[in-house]
Scaffold this active site. Structure first.
Site, short mmCIF file in Angstrom:
data_model
loop_
_atom_site.label_atom_id
_atom_site.label_comp_id
_atom_site.label_asym_id
_atom_site.label_seq_id
_atom_site.Cartn_x
_atom_site.Cartn_y
_atom_site.Cartn_z
N HIS A 120 0.86 -1.18 0.00
CA HIS A 120 0.00 0.00 0.00
C HIS A 120 0.90 1.23 0.00
CE1 HIS A 120 -3.37 2.53 0.40
NE2 HIS A 120 -3.16 2.86 1.66
N HIS A 151 -3.28 9.10 1.11
CA HIS A 151 -3.20 7.92 0.25
C HIS A 151 -4.55 7.66 -0.41
CE1 HIS A 151 -4.68 5.33 3.81
NE2 HIS A 151 -4.37 6.50 4.34
N CYS A 179 -3.23 2.89 -5.67
CA CYS A 179 -2.54 3.75 -4.71
C CYS A 179 -1.13 4.11 -5.17
CB CYS A 179 -2.51 3.10 -3.34
SG CYS A 179 -1.60 1.54 -3.28
#
Length: 239
Positions: A30, A42, A150
């Site tokens: 991530h 994010h 992301c």
């Protein structure tokens, strides 16, 4: 930071850093932008426990529902799209790593796993922070694991360059698939004796994987374009 690992300590962070944390035994990562004071901006997709949406293992921006609000972040009204979280929520129990920019081609290929570095150069921190904050307030559009995830968000914030589906994680999957598909054919057509057998297949497959992964990197792609963040938000509103 180095060839073997991009792992860092929180004390080494600087505002504007592109950071990431591995999930599910290093299956995916991530990514986000550290903005200072323990906060990370994010791009996420929230899991839906009722219909299983977001259950794909390679989704790199998955937030699971929780009934206990974070004491730092509090009860957030927005749990998907571009959000701001504390470092603990972002890491979700994982280690902290910093994405590297402006690396050489040899260094890039030596980092066998994608989604850790790029040949592209980063813009100054103030530009990175401006893009991240602007997209937090105005959106980045809908999440797509293969085309807009992301890592794509963090790379755009760092470079201002846009190519949907540019992320190193996705490129690694494509490169691996390409290597598997073409290695047997190349093995059969070669006339070099040492390329025979399993060792030759591994060598050809590795070369195919590296070349394919490098070709997907935003630092070398010819179809990348520099787009102002205001235009990105306008595109997101238009769908």
């Amino acid at each position: 930071m180095g060839l073997l690992s991009n792992r860092i300590d929180r004390r080494q962070l600087n505002p504007g850093d592109h950071i990431y944390s591995w999930r599910q035994a290093y299956l995916y990562a991530h990514h986000g932008i550290y903005v200072g004071e323990g906060k990370v901006i994010h791009f996420t997709q929230r899991a839906d426990p009722e219909n299983g949406k977001g259950s794909c293992l390679i989704i790199s921006s998955l937030l699971s529902p929780t009934e206990i609000p974070c004491p730092t972040c509090g009860e957030q009204t927005r749990t998907d799209g571009v959000i701001s979280s504390c470092m603990d929520c972002f890491l979700n129990g994982g280690d902290l790593y910093r994405f590297e920019y402006g690396v050489s081609g040899m260094f890039f290929l030596a980092k066998v796993r994608g989604g850790t570095c790029t040949l592209a150069s980063s813009d100054p921190p103030e530009e990175v922070l401006h893009r991240a904050q602007f997209l937090l307030e105005n959106g980045f559009g809908g999440y797509d694991v293969f085309k807009k995830n992301c890592e794509d968000f963090a790379i755009y914030c760092k470079t201002g360059l846009l190519v949907w589906g540019q992320s190193g994680q996705v490129a690694s999957y494509y490169a691996a698939a390409n290597a598997i598909a073409w290695s047997p054919i190349r093995l059969m057509t070669t006339s070099l004796g040492f390329l025979g057998g399993i060792g030759g297949l591994s060598l050809v497959g590795c070369g195919s994987y590296c070349a394919s992964r490098l070709s997907y990197d935003i630092g070398v792609r010819k179809d990348k374009i520099k787009i102002p963040v205001e235009k990105i938000a306008e595109m997101a509103r238009e769908g």
